[in-house]
Scaffold this active site. Structure first.
Site, PDB file in Angstrom:
ATOM      1  N   ILE A 166      15.602 -17.951   2.385  1.00 45.54           N
ATOM      2  CA  ILE A 166      15.413 -18.708   3.625  1.00 45.54           C
ATOM      3  C   ILE A 166      16.658 -19.523   3.981  1.00 45.54           C
ATOM      4  CG2 ILE A 166      13.959 -20.406   4.782  1.00 45.54           C
ATOM      5  CD1 ILE A 166      12.714 -17.628   4.199  1.00 45.54           C
ATOM      6  N   GLY A 167      17.500 -19.836   3.008  1.00 46.54           N
ATOM      7  CA  GLY A 167      18.742 -20.526   3.364  1.00 46.54           C
ATOM      8  C   GLY A 167      19.319 -21.377   2.262  1.00 46.54           C
ATOM      9  N   TRP A 177      11.443 -33.712  13.323  1.00 45.54           N
ATOM     10  CA  TRP A 177      11.787 -34.330  12.051  1.00 45.54           C
ATOM     11  C   TRP A 177      12.811 -35.446  12.218  1.00 45.54           C
ATOM     12  CZ3 TRP A 177      11.993 -29.554   8.261  1.00 45.54           C
ATOM     13  CH2 TRP A 177      10.717 -28.980   8.225  1.00 45.54           C
ATOM     14  N   HIS A 217      12.444 -19.269  11.084  1.00 42.76           N
ATOM     15  CA  HIS A 217      11.607 -19.520   9.906  1.00 42.76           C
ATOM     16  C   HIS A 217      10.620 -20.641  10.202  1.00 42.76           C
ATOM     17  CE1 HIS A 217      10.230 -20.404   5.902  1.00 42.76           C
ATOM     18  NE2 HIS A 217      10.647 -21.646   6.016  1.00 42.76           N
ATOM     19  N   HIS A 230       7.242 -24.346  -3.391  1.00 40.93           N
ATOM     20  CA  HIS A 230       6.809 -25.724  -3.553  1.00 40.93           C
ATOM     21  C   HIS A 230       6.064 -25.932  -4.867  1.00 40.93           C
ATOM     22  CE1 HIS A 230       7.668 -25.553   0.763  1.00 40.93           C
ATOM     23  NE2 HIS A 230       7.884 -26.849   0.672  1.00 40.93           N
TER      24      HIS A 230
END
Length: 772
Positions: free
Chosen positions: A446-447, A576, A656, A709
């Site tokens: 994802i990065g 955010w 994403h 996670h």
């Protein structure tokens, strides 16, 4: 305004308070416990001292009634699961052996047992652990923690109000447990759950609670007649209990709407309502039901989710109107102060004139106390506070920081064509496949890669002047070289540079855009021990220079495989951050999108053929009521397309999203017109893949096969099985293989093992596909 006779004893209160401590002491203690460096006793002692300090600070500031039960080691919904005994079968042995370790196993999982699913708390960036319930669930009351914390506060001589997640919201947030019928509705367990709440309420009353707060934020969403009927039944039954404290039902994040009449006539003694979100509508609805003449009303007039100073005179006017609508009116923030940082006094890098525009938890506490005093004694009692408040509001409104005519002219000149690619997906996909030449089931991440202690130390050393910029950048280049080398050795198809130079996916960009302010100590809990420092979007947005191009280009120079450019999308940059409240969100999103568009175009010009623009907040920012959603989705999807609409057809755009319920925004995901989307799917067992298929989503997708996670490492067999499940919904030519989210919070050992297993799974399943 003189209101002393009408509101002789207006109380100041809050629903909850930041948990972490001024220096994130709770995070450090919990992570030390996980690593075996802190004992359970030391962890509990740290938690008790943080609770004590919070209560004393609140009381010292003038808060008349402090909350208990809002403190948590990980998540307050998980705490509720423990309180009602709804421990999943797979966690029961661990919980029986050691309740603290069993609690963390539910939150994080172990190598052998998967954790509970995690998703966003309504439209915030806080994550909760989703309860798993089924027809066979047996509830049992465990009020020990709630009672103990109440007694701690009472022992300090304080007036305390326990705060619990309400029974209706708890069930509405739950999902069917593994093995339960797919159409099982947890709300059908209400009659089984209410006796457990009755027992907890009785225990709290016996321990000295005069009031107990039951949080029902789910009632501000659109609810069915059956759900409203269940709500009425729940509070009729709880209100009829003989041995109970007074009940305060709290809602927040929006207006109650059709739930307000239900609660207004329920036999409870008080309601807490949000008067910052849709305040005018809430006032009208309250008047329409005849007010609350025999109830206590706690008015949330101070915004608990944003950091701008309150308009005290406006709030006093609202409170004055409410005096005629309730038996008594008390003053609070709109929701728990969990969602804002602790104290502006710690911020030394923000200029004092600008700092006066801001209110963190301690400043909001002072605002609440001031408003309660003004409501009780009249404006003459708060003359100095009102004058200072007027000056702060005027300073912000007239500051050149907030308005840039060139930015506004550019945003006003945007056309519909600017927000669309030059070719539709069906035409540009051929150019992308010919250029990239990827295998079926291409693998990527994802990065971000792990942010090691060495990287964080280097960043701190640069900030404090212990190393120079050249030394820091060489450290970043070395990390990029290692990340690229590892990905090549592992066999990933599309690589990333690992984001070693980034502190946070929003803050990193905010620090390079004009119009943003950054904090040093503005930490806010996202989930568990994960805290973020949301930047403050204070003014009009411009990009002075490229932000990511040289690092991406350097990574691409190290490999022949494609390296993704990595950006945070405009909606997430707003969601955010603490966003400005002096103009429509859509206007701010367009400004951010235009700045990011420049970065996307520069990445493409530098040779980047795959660019990922992350929008994990698209779902979380969705308005809670369906009627408000079309307008939001219109500007949110336009902002994404405006960011990406200027690239050539052969450039592949990824996005994403993670940890949200996606079923109700699948059409909006389609409207983004991204070529590839990656989404969280491991904990939900590929539910999102089925949702995409049901909608007929026509583009490529990567539902995650590795839950990042949790510290557990999925085996290659487990990842392969998830991948096969995904293939039943998405054809192989459109399916990608990737983790759920970025790897920043994971350690290198588990990352290496998990990604090797991910690649092995892709190769295994690829080999099972029929020959083309």
């Amino acid at each position: 305004m003189t209101t002393e006779s009408a509101a002789a004893a207006a109380r100041a209160t809050v629903y909850g308070y930041p948990r972490q401590g001024p220096n994130r002491e709770l995070k450090k203690a919990i992570e030390g416990y996980w690593k075996g460096r802190v004992t359970a006793g030391a962890l509990r002692a740290t938690a008790a001292e943080l609770r004590r300090a919070n209560w004393l600070q609140l009381a010292g500031a003038g808060i008349d009634e402090v909350p208990t039960g809002d403190f948590s080691y990980y998540d307050h919904v998980l705490d509720t699961t423990v309180m009602v005994g709804a421990i999943p079968d797979r966690h029961r042995d661990a919980f029986a052996a050691d309740p603290l370790d069993g609690y963390f196993a539910m939150a994080r999982g172990t190598q052998d047992v998967a954790p509970l699913e995690m998703t966003k708390w309504f439209d915030t960036n806080y994550h909760y652990l989703v309860p798993e319930l089924g027809p066979d669930t047996v509830f049992t009351a465990d009020s020990a923690r709630q009672v103990a914390e109440l007694r701690e506060a009472l022992a300090l001589g304080l007036t305390a109000r326990p705060v619990l997640v309400g029974p209706v919201t708890y069930l509405l947030l739950a999902k069917p447990a593994p093995g339960a019928p797919a159409d099982f509705e947890p709300l059908t367990l209400l009659d089984r759950l209410l006796p457990v709440y009755a027992e907890v309420l009785a225990d709290l009353r016996a321990a000295g609670a005069e009031w107990v707060q039951l949080d029902e934020p789910a009632l501000v969403q659109d609810r069915t007649p059956a759900e409203l009927s269940a709500t009425g039944r729940a509070y009729r039954d709880l209100g009829a209990l003989a041995d109970r404290p007074k009940l305060l039902v709290a809602s927040y994040f929006d207006r109650l709407g059709e739930a307000l009449p239900v609660l207004a006539k329920a036999p409870v003694e008080g309601l807490a309502l949000d008067f910052t979100e849709a305040a005018a509508a809430h006032l009208e609805e309250l008047a329409a039901v005849g007010g609350l003449p025999r109830k206590r009303l706690i008015a949330g007039v101070v915004n608990g989710r944003n950091i701008w100073v309150n308009d005290l005179e406006k709030s006093l006017a609202t409170l004055g109107t409410l005096l005629g609508l309730a038996g008594r009116v008390d003053v609070a923030a709109s929701c728990s102060l969990l969602h804002v940082p602790l104290d502006t006094a710690a911020e030394r890098d923000i200029e004092p004139p600008i700092l006066r525009w801001l209110a963190f938890a301690r400043q909001k506490t002072a605002e609440i106390v001031t408003l309660a005093r003004g409501l009780t004694h009249g404006t003459g009692a708060i003359t100095a506070e009102l004058a200072a408040n007027r000056a702060a509001l005027a300073s912000r409104a007239t500051s050149p920081i907030t308005r840039d005519p060139a930015v506004r002219a550019r945003a006003g000149a945007v056309t519909d064509a600017d927000a669309h690619r030059s070719q539709p997906y069906a035409e540009r996909v051929a150019a992308q496949r010919a250029h990239l030449r990827l295998p079926l089931l291409p693998t990527t991440t994802i990065g971000s890669f792990p942010q090691t202690g060495e990287l964080r130390t280097a960043r701190a050393d640069l900030r404090e002047g212990r190393i120079d910029r050249a030394g820091y950048e060489e450290r970043v280049r070395a990390e990029i070289r290692e990340v690229i080398s590892f990905q090549e050795r592992t066999g990933l198809d599309v690589l990333v540079h690992g984001e070693a130079e980034r502190n946070d996916m929003v803050q990193y960009f905010a620090e390079q855009l004009t119009g943003y302010l950054a904090t040093r100590h503005g930490w806010v809990q996202s989930y568990g021990t994960r805290y973020v420092r949301p930047p403050i979007l204070a003014g009009d947005i411009t990009r002075p220079e490229p932000m990511t191009v040289r690092w991406t280009a350097y990574a691409q120079s190290l490999t022949e495989r494609p390296v993704k450019g990595m950006l945070t999308g405009p909606v997430t940059m707003l969601a955010w951050s603490f966003v400005r409240d002096d103009q429509p969100l859509g206007d701010t999103a367009r400004q951010v999108a235009l700045a990011l568009r420049e970065e996307v175009n520069d990445l493409e010009a530098a040779g980047t053929s795959v660019i990922q623009v992350d929008e994990p907040a698209l779902r979380e920012t969705l308005p809670l009521r369906a009627g408000d959603r079309p307008a939001y989705l219109a500007w949110a999807t336009e902002a994404f397309r405006l960011t990406t609409g200027g690239v050539r057809p052969g450039t592949q755009i990824h996005t994403h999203m993670c940890y949200a319920e996606f079923g109700d925004i699948v059409r909006a995901i389609d409207d983004l017109d991204a070529d590839v989307i990656s989404l969280e799917a491991a904990r939900s067992h590929m539910q999102v893949a089925r949702e995409l298929a049901t909608h007929g989503y026509p583009r490529e997708a990567g539902p995650g096969v590795y839950d990042i996670h949790s510290p557990r490492v999925p085996s290659a067999r487990e990842a392969a099985e998830l991948l096969r499940t995904g293939l039943r919904a998405i054809p192989a030519e459109r399916l990608w293989v990737n983790p759920d989210c970025g790897l920043k919070t994971r350690g290198w050992p588990e990352t290496r093992s998990a990604l090797r297993n991910l690649v092995a799974a892709a190769r295994t399943v690829r080999g099972e596909l029929p020959a083309s």
